[in-house]
Scaffold this motif. Structure first.
Motif, PDB file in Angstrom:
ATOM      1  N   SER A 182     -40.815 -24.927  19.774  1.00 49.62           N
ATOM      2  CA  SER A 182     -42.163 -24.412  20.022  1.00 49.62           C
ATOM      3  C   SER A 182     -42.122 -23.227  20.979  1.00 49.62           C
ATOM      4  O   SER A 182     -42.928 -22.299  20.869  1.00 49.62           O
ATOM      5  CB  SER A 182     -43.058 -25.516  20.590  1.00 49.62           C
TER       6      SER A 182
ATOM      7  N   GLY B 235     -48.385 -21.343  23.724  1.00 50.10           N
ATOM      8  CA  GLY B 235     -47.516 -22.278  24.410  1.00 50.10           C
ATOM      9  C   GLY B 235     -46.700 -21.632  25.514  1.00 50.10           C
ATOM     10  O   GLY B 235     -46.866 -20.460  25.854  1.00 50.10           O
TER      11      GLY B 235
ATOM     12  N   THR C 168     -51.508 -21.733  17.685  1.00 42.75           N
ATOM     13  CA  THR C 168     -50.859 -23.032  17.862  1.00 42.75           C
ATOM     14  C   THR C 168     -50.911 -23.879  16.601  1.00 42.75           C
ATOM     15  O   THR C 168     -49.909 -24.479  16.188  1.00 42.75           O
ATOM     16  CB  THR C 168     -51.537 -23.789  19.018  1.00 42.75           C
TER      17      THR C 168
ATOM     18  N   GLN D  45     -50.927 -26.359  24.854  1.00 42.51           N
ATOM     19  CA  GLN D  45     -50.575 -25.830  23.534  1.00 42.51           C
ATOM     20  C   GLN D  45     -49.200 -26.317  23.099  1.00 42.51           C
ATOM     21  O   GLN D  45     -49.001 -26.683  21.934  1.00 42.51           O
ATOM     22  CB  GLN D  45     -50.621 -24.305  23.555  1.00 42.51           C
TER      23      GLN D  45
END
Length: 217
Positions: free
Chosen positions: A161, A171, A89, A15
């Motif tokens: 992220s 993630g 995501t 991810q």
């Protein structure tokens, strides 16, 4: 437990890679033309348009001045409009891209400005068009710096992220928050940090090697 941890780490890593490289591709495709615009429309550029340059520069500075976590929240309506949701995501790629387009544009602008002015003047003296200068002088001569800047952008995206995981983007950041922080599982937090360090080192090493190779051509 080890098998579950490895499975969670693998899914979260995929991810993170998806968010990083998708947003990185958008940043490159839109950030580089924006950098060219900033350089060419400057007062000393090959096509001076000061009002356009001022507006573009102001927009870039305005987006870059907003902390990413605040930008994530501000862009929730835009994210929902484009992706249909503000979670997940795929949805996180939108604010990540918007945040990194001006970031990479500024880095690329520095590399483009370092191109030898004599080369540009020589091509203009031979009747080269503005597009010829951009395509055959500006971008090729600045390519090592542009690649190094893109590597830095990818590394920044990895950190961003992870931050996006705080609002359900998935993630490695989401894994660290849900398991490492909220459930007080220190081993998960340590594993996530190790994976992030290894990922950043790998991307930086690959970027440096490629930039060095291009610089020797």
């Amino acid at each position: 437990m080890l098998s579950l941890l490895l499975d969670l780490l693998w899914q979260s890593l995929l991810q993170t890679l998806e968010m990083t490289f998708a947003a990185g591709a958008v940043s490159l495709l839109l950030g580089l033309p924006l950098a060219v615009l900033l350089v060419t429309t400057d007062r000393q550029g090959i096509r001076p348009i000061p009002p356009l340059n001022l507006v573009a520069s102001w927009i870039v500075n305005a987006v870059r001045s907003v902390p990413f976590i605040i930008l994530l929240i501000i862009l929730i309506p835009v994210t929902r409009l484009i992706a249909g949701t503000s979670l997940g995501t795929e949805a996180a790629i939108i604010p990540l891209s918007i945040a990194c387009i001006p970031y990479y544009a500024r880095i690329a602008e520095v590399s483009l400005r370092e191109v030898d002015r004599g080369l540009i003047d020589a091509v203009r003296a031979m009747g080269g068009s503005r597009w010829t200068i951009i395509r055959h002088v500006l971008v090729p001569e600045a390519l090592p710096g542009l690649l190094s800047g893109f590597t830095v952008t990818l590394v920044t995206l990895i950190g961003a992220s992870a931050m996006a995981g705080a609002i359900g983007a998935g993630g490695l950041g989401d894994l660290a928050i849900r398991y490492g922080y909220q459930r007080f599982e220190t081993n998960v937090m340590i594993a996530v940090v190790i994976v992030l360090i290894a990922l950043v080192c790998l991307i930086q090493w690959l970027g440096d090697r490629l930039a060095a190779r291009l610089g020797h051509r």
